[in-house]
Design a protein around this motif. Sequence first.
Motif, short mmCIF file in Angstrom:
data_model
loop_
_atom_site.label_atom_id
_atom_site.label_comp_id
_atom_site.label_asym_id
_atom_site.label_seq_id
_atom_site.Cartn_x
_atom_site.Cartn_y
_atom_site.Cartn_z
N ILE A 55 1.62 22.01 -5.78
CA ILE A 55 1.93 20.73 -5.13
C ILE A 55 2.33 19.72 -6.19
N SER A 56 3.35 18.90 -5.90
CA SER A 56 3.86 17.99 -6.92
C SER A 56 3.85 16.54 -6.45
N SER A 57 4.07 15.64 -7.41
CA SER A 57 4.22 14.21 -7.12
C SER A 57 5.66 13.79 -7.38
N ASP A 58 6.57 14.76 -7.41
CA ASP A 58 7.97 14.47 -7.71
C ASP A 58 8.61 13.60 -6.64
N VAL A 59 9.43 12.67 -7.07
CA VAL A 59 10.24 11.84 -6.19
C VAL A 59 11.68 11.96 -6.66
N PHE A 60 12.60 12.24 -5.73
CA PHE A 60 14.01 12.35 -6.07
C PHE A 60 14.83 11.46 -5.16
N GLU A 61 15.84 10.82 -5.75
CA GLU A 61 16.74 9.96 -4.99
C GLU A 61 18.14 10.58 -5.02
N GLY A 62 18.75 10.71 -3.83
CA GLY A 62 20.07 11.30 -3.73
C GLY A 62 21.12 10.27 -3.40
N ASN A 63 22.32 10.43 -3.96
CA ASN A 63 23.41 9.47 -3.70
C ASN A 63 24.58 10.10 -2.96
N GLY A 64 24.35 11.30 -2.43
CA GLY A 64 25.40 11.99 -1.71
C GLY A 64 26.04 13.09 -2.52
N SER A 65 25.80 13.09 -3.84
CA SER A 65 26.35 14.16 -4.68
C SER A 65 25.34 14.69 -5.70
N THR A 66 24.48 13.83 -6.22
CA THR A 66 23.50 14.26 -7.21
C THR A 66 22.12 13.68 -6.91
N TRP A 67 21.10 14.25 -7.56
CA TRP A 67 19.73 13.78 -7.43
C TRP A 67 19.25 13.19 -8.75
N THR A 68 18.49 12.10 -8.65
CA THR A 68 17.91 11.44 -9.81
C THR A 68 16.41 11.28 -9.59
N ALA A 69 15.62 11.50 -10.62
CA ALA A 69 14.18 11.34 -10.50
C ALA A 69 13.83 9.87 -10.25
N GLY A 70 12.97 9.64 -9.27
CA GLY A 70 12.49 8.29 -8.99
C GLY A 70 11.10 8.09 -9.54
N GLY A 71 10.46 6.99 -9.18
CA GLY A 71 9.10 6.74 -9.63
C GLY A 71 8.14 7.75 -9.04
N ALA A 72 7.38 8.45 -9.85
CA ALA A 72 6.48 9.51 -9.39
C ALA A 72 5.50 8.99 -8.35
N TYR A 73 5.23 9.81 -7.33
CA TYR A 73 4.26 9.44 -6.30
C TYR A 73 2.87 9.37 -6.94
N PRO A 74 1.97 8.52 -6.44
CA PRO A 74 0.67 8.34 -7.08
C PRO A 74 -0.20 9.59 -7.16
N ALA A 75 0.06 10.60 -6.31
CA ALA A 75 -0.75 11.81 -6.33
C ALA A 75 0.09 13.00 -5.89
N PRO A 76 -0.21 14.21 -6.40
CA PRO A 76 0.51 15.40 -5.94
C PRO A 76 0.08 15.76 -4.52
N LEU A 77 1.00 15.68 -3.59
CA LEU A 77 0.71 15.95 -2.18
C LEU A 77 1.92 16.59 -1.51
N HIS A 78 1.70 17.28 -0.42
CA HIS A 78 2.80 17.68 0.44
C HIS A 78 2.44 17.35 1.88
N ARG A 79 3.39 17.62 2.81
CA ARG A 79 3.21 17.29 4.23
C ARG A 79 2.99 15.79 4.42
N ILE A 80 3.76 15.00 3.69
CA ILE A 80 3.68 13.55 3.73
C ILE A 80 4.65 13.01 4.79
N GLY A 81 4.27 11.93 5.46
CA GLY A 81 5.17 11.26 6.40
C GLY A 81 5.89 10.12 5.70
N VAL A 82 7.22 10.08 5.78
CA VAL A 82 8.02 9.08 5.07
C VAL A 82 9.00 8.42 6.04
#
Length: 228
Positions: free
Chosen positions: A35-62
């Motif tokens: 399980i990770s705390s990775d955050v990625f932002e997409g612009n329609g062509s590439t992904w960039t790392a965003g600010g890491a989530y405070p804890a490694p979790l999955h099944r999150i509602g966004v």
Amino acid sequence: WTEGPMANLPTATTDTGQCGTTTASLTVGGGSPAISSDVFEGNGSTWTAGGAYPAPLHRIGVAGTQTAAVVIGGTPPAIALTWEYNGASWTAGGDYLQTGSNFGIAGTQTAAIGFDGYGPGGSDSKDAGTYDGSTWTEITSTTTARGEFGWSTQGTTTDTIATGNPTGNTEKWNGTSWTELANMASGRNSPFSAGTSAAMFIAGGPGSQTICENWNDPVLSVKTVTTS
């Protein structure tokens, strides 16, 4: 379906939380078994790392946008925390109604609605509430408890659909109550979905299903006809 120009995510993952549009998207957490705390932002062509989530979790509602997101729940362990994202960093918000994961959530960072998902102990829930940017307020529960399901991800606090469970039961929130709609043609758990309560789709499901269904709710107007 057409494969778009978007590059693959930097890390293969499962059960991420997502929001945004095809040219300004956001993914949060995920992963199995790691399980990770990775955050990625997409612009329609590439992904960039965003600010890491405070804890490694999955099944999150966004819900919300790439630069103004609101996030609830997640596991392990199951939590009730709410976090808000500004495109760079995370700030704690008011706790959700219950601990759990897979919560449906739609709306904006300051006007969101959450419902269903896995509640305490991992049981299917039908609790629902609205968020004003600081506090969650309980509203009328949905008529059907759902653990893994689909919903109108671009819905609002007064106009949202919940659907996708073994029976395909579908219902709509109008700001006051939930109303039963036509069931899905193929009831199933664990699909993915997107759209508004007037135009949404729901696709996939257990066992690598590729079924896709569209929902269209035409806007009807009332007209007065005068006869003599």
